[in-house]
Design a protein around this motif. Structure first.
Motif, short mmCIF file in Angstrom:
data_model
loop_
_atom_site.label_atom_id
_atom_site.label_comp_id
_atom_site.label_asym_id
_atom_site.label_seq_id
_atom_site.Cartn_x
_atom_site.Cartn_y
_atom_site.Cartn_z
N LEU A 250 0.81 -1.22 0.00
CA LEU A 250 0.00 0.00 0.00
C LEU A 250 0.85 1.28 0.00
CD1 LEU A 250 -2.81 1.31 0.13
CD2 LEU A 250 -2.83 0.90 2.59
N CYS A 251 2.01 1.23 0.65
CA CYS A 251 2.91 2.41 0.70
C CYS A 251 4.23 1.98 0.07
CB CYS A 251 3.15 2.84 2.14
SG CYS A 251 1.64 3.09 3.09
N ALA A 252 4.20 1.73 -1.22
CA ALA A 252 5.32 1.04 -1.87
C ALA A 252 6.54 1.91 -2.06
CB ALA A 252 4.86 0.46 -3.21
N GLY A 253 6.37 3.24 -2.08
CA GLY A 253 7.51 4.12 -2.35
C GLY A 253 8.15 3.73 -3.68
N GLY A 256 11.09 -1.07 -2.94
CA GLY A 256 12.09 -2.02 -2.43
C GLY A 256 11.45 -3.32 -1.95
N LYS A 257 10.36 -3.19 -1.18
CA LYS A 257 9.75 -4.41 -0.64
C LYS A 257 8.88 -5.10 -1.69
CE LYS A 257 10.17 -2.54 3.95
NZ LYS A 257 10.52 -1.14 3.56
N ASP A 275 1.19 4.06 -4.09
CA ASP A 275 1.75 5.12 -3.25
C ASP A 275 1.08 6.43 -3.66
OD1 ASP A 275 4.58 5.17 -1.42
OD2 ASP A 275 3.82 7.13 -2.04
N VAL A 276 1.01 7.36 -2.69
CA VAL A 276 0.47 8.69 -3.03
C VAL A 276 1.54 9.53 -3.73
CG1 VAL A 276 -1.31 8.79 -1.23
CG2 VAL A 276 1.03 9.53 -0.68
N ASP A 277 2.79 9.10 -3.64
CA ASP A 277 3.89 9.83 -4.27
C ASP A 277 4.21 9.16 -5.61
OD1 ASP A 277 6.29 10.92 -5.06
OD2 ASP A 277 7.11 11.05 -3.03
N ARG A 280 7.96 8.80 -6.69
CA ARG A 280 8.73 7.70 -6.08
C ARG A 280 8.36 6.38 -6.73
NH1 ARG A 280 9.16 7.38 0.35
NH2 ARG A 280 10.96 6.14 -0.15
N ILE A 301 -2.00 6.42 -6.13
CA ILE A 301 -3.33 6.59 -5.54
C ILE A 301 -3.40 7.93 -4.79
CG2 ILE A 301 -3.97 4.16 -5.27
CD1 ILE A 301 -2.88 4.36 -2.35
N ASP A 321 3.62 -0.28 4.93
CA ASP A 321 4.97 0.16 5.33
C ASP A 321 4.84 1.67 5.51
OD1 ASP A 321 7.69 0.21 5.78
OD2 ASP A 321 8.23 0.15 3.66
N ALA A 322 4.35 2.05 6.66
CA ALA A 322 3.78 3.39 6.85
C ALA A 322 4.82 4.52 6.86
CB ALA A 322 3.01 3.40 8.16
N PRO A 323 4.40 5.71 6.40
CA PRO A 323 5.26 6.88 6.58
C PRO A 323 5.45 7.11 8.08
CG PRO A 323 3.04 7.54 5.87
CD PRO A 323 3.09 6.04 5.80
N ARG A 352 -4.95 5.71 9.95
CA ARG A 352 -5.87 5.65 8.80
C ARG A 352 -5.41 4.58 7.81
NH1 ARG A 352 -5.38 10.68 6.49
NH2 ARG A 352 -4.17 9.82 4.80
N LEU A 353 -4.10 4.51 7.58
CA LEU A 353 -3.59 3.50 6.64
C LEU A 353 -3.85 2.09 7.14
CD1 LEU A 353 -0.29 5.26 5.58
CD2 LEU A 353 -2.02 4.40 4.01
C1 LIG Z 1 8.34 4.14 4.58
S1 LIG Z 1 7.99 4.76 3.04
C2 LIG Z 1 7.79 3.32 2.08
C3 LIG Z 1 9.07 2.66 1.69
C4 LIG Z 1 8.89 1.53 0.70
N1 LIG Z 1 7.87 0.59 1.10
C5 LIG Z 1 10.20 0.78 0.44
O1 LIG Z 1 10.32 -0.38 0.81
O2 LIG Z 1 11.09 1.40 -0.12
C6 LIG Z 1 6.35 5.30 3.25
C7 LIG Z 1 5.62 5.66 1.95
O3 LIG Z 1 4.26 5.92 2.28
C8 LIG Z 1 3.77 6.81 1.32
N2 LIG Z 1 2.49 7.34 1.80
C9 LIG Z 1 2.24 8.37 2.62
N3 LIG Z 1 0.93 8.52 2.83
C10 LIG Z 1 0.32 7.55 2.12
C11 LIG Z 1 -1.04 7.18 1.89
N4 LIG Z 1 -2.05 7.83 2.49
N5 LIG Z 1 -1.29 6.12 1.09
C12 LIG Z 1 -0.28 5.44 0.51
N6 LIG Z 1 1.03 5.76 0.67
C13 LIG Z 1 1.31 6.79 1.46
C14 LIG Z 1 4.89 7.81 1.16
O4 LIG Z 1 4.80 8.49 -0.06
C15 LIG Z 1 6.12 6.90 1.24
O5 LIG Z 1 6.55 6.53 -0.05
#
Ligand SMILES: C[S@@+](CC[C@H](N)C(=O)[O-])C[C@H]1O[C@@H](n2cnc3c(N)ncnc32)[C@H](O)[C@@H]1O
Length: 436
Positions: A250-253, A256-257, A275-277, A280, A301, A321-323, A352-353
């Protein structure tokens, strides 16, 4: 520096810098000061700023780079301590660099003049505060708030963790399954003079202790391995993704994972990386191609409630993998130690995540919550609050092959510690969805 100094006792353990044994020039100090100011003023990651600077200044030799990198990281890591040592004199970036050189016994007359730090005066011994919170904070250059959080999380082991957070992080690799065996990758690295060792418990993990230009190696370009901290590899393993499964990151950035999960589910399985970014996430397709994987789909997303995502649910495994504050990564990102982080806002997003992740998990599936934070409010407190909101969900124990190598609390929540596992600080917990 591996223990909190006794109350009111002088702290004789000043940090040492491992600078190359050569003359340091004024231009190097002013360049280091400019880089530190850029990192702080623009809120940029120190490794990224250095990488960009070195790419732009190709004429910089290996030793110049090492000096700049060492000075920049040292000052960012020891910021509060350097300011304490400089007091009551006014502080400036150059002054901190001067005090850093003084700690190294490398402050000559010219550099003293440039930095305003007197060569004659020996750095005054610190008198530690009676309260352990500011004492730990001052000694290890943590804010009082973070010092309190570290003590809350680790009790008597807080100083050991804080000590490890001041050290240089090793580089960990994960072997790509299609890129050969771990032994083959180790042998290939050795043939280029890079010493690696297997990481216990991680069948694909390799730890490199020396600094090495890994991304320039033909084997890296051919996709034989990824650069990935052992902690991230443990989190991927904790997802227990199996052949043919449908997994949401869900937060793939930059994914990496996702890459490790894609290997675990094989060609019949699929990974949806969100990811919302979007920027990235846009780095993932190229990484995926390099690793020879074609089972990852990227979906930018706006939130976990995005219809483009919810219509793809449910998933066998969901990784959140939360921010987070990133406090577990202070070794690699010392700039975060002084960053003005809105922890309350981060905690709201994390909770929320977790709720969104739960909605997307199939009955009987697993939701894995992970952070690279050491703070309880982002970790254990989040998971316990989730369980209070979702009483039908339960925490599950980690598989034995993981729990043997990481620390878990009685509920099965896992912590990785830089002083124990050598990885960055991470937290993860595996939550099982009710079956109906
Ligand atoms: C810890 S990093 C993830 C690192 C990634 N999983 C990796 O292994 O490299 C957290 C990520 O959560 C994303 N993020 C923040 N808020 C979010 C949301 N509401 N939904 C999805 N992703 C979100 C950020 O953009 C960021 O890329």
């Amino acid at each position: 520096m591996n223990a909190i100094a006794p109350q009111n006792a002088p702290c004789s353990a000043l940090p040492t810098i491992d600078l190359p044994d050569c003359r340091i020039f004024p231009q190097q100090l002013t360049r280091a000061a400019a880089l530190i100011d850029q990192i702080r003023e623009q809120g940029q990651a120190s490794d990224r700023v250095l990488h960009q600077a070195f790419r732009a200044e190709r004429k910089l030799g290996k030793r110049d780079r090492l000096i700049l990198q060492t000075l920049v990281f040292f000052v960012l890591r020891h910021w509060r301590l350097l300011d304490t040592l400089l007091a009551p004199n006014p502080t400036s970036t150059l002054g901190r660099l001067g005090m850093a050189l003084k700690c190294a016994g490398r402050l000559d007359e010219r550099l003293s003049e440039l930095t305003g730090v007197d060569t004659a005066v020996i750095a005054s011994p610190l008198v530690m505060a009676a309260d352990p919170v500011p004492a730990l904070g001052m000694q290890f250059s943590l804010s009082d708030a973070d010092s309190r959080r570290l003590i809350e999380a680790f009790g008597d082991a807080a100083a050991a963790v804080a000590t490890a957070l001041l050290e240089r992080a090793p580089t960990d690799l994960r072997v790509n399954v299609g890129g050969g065996t771990r032994d083959e990758v180790l042998a290939d690295l050795a043939s280029t003079g890079i010493r690696g060792t297997p990481i216990p418990g991680l069948p694909l993990g390799i730890r490199i202790h020396d600094s090495a230009a890994l991304t320039g190696l033909p084997s890296y370009r051919a996709g034989a391995f990824e650069i990935q901290d052992a902690g991230s590899q443990w989190i991927t393993a904790a997802c227990q993704a199996a052949e043919g499964q449908h997994v949401l990151d869900l937060c793939a950035g930059a994914g990496g994972k996702s890459l490790g999960l894609a290997q675990a589910v094989g060609t019949r399985g699929r990974i949806l990386a969100c990811d919302v970014d979007a920027d990235r996430l846009a780095r993932l397709p190229e990484r995926s191609r390099r690793a020879g994987l074609n089972n990852i789909e990227c979906l930018p997303i706006v939130s976990g409630k995005d219809p483009a995502l919810t219509q793809r649910a449910p998933f066998d495994r969901v990784l959140v993998d939360a921010p987070c504050s990133g406090s577990g990564t202070f070794r690699r990102h010392p700039e975060l130690k002084q960053a003005d982080i809105d922890l309350a806002a981060l905690c709201t997003t994390q909770s929320r995540l977790l709720d969104e992740g739960a909605m997307l998990t199939r009955p009987g599936g697993l939701l894995v919550y992970a952070t690279c934070s050491l703070w309880r409010e982002e970790n254990e407190v989040q998971v316990m609050a989730f369980l209070a909101r979702h009483p039908n969900w339960r925490l599950t124990a980690l598989p034995e092959e993981i729990s043997r190598h990481v620390e878990t609390d009685p509920n099965g929540m896992a912590r990785l510690r830089p002083d124990r596992q050598g990885s960055d600080g991470f937290f993860f917990a595996v939550l099982a969805a009710p079956r109906d």
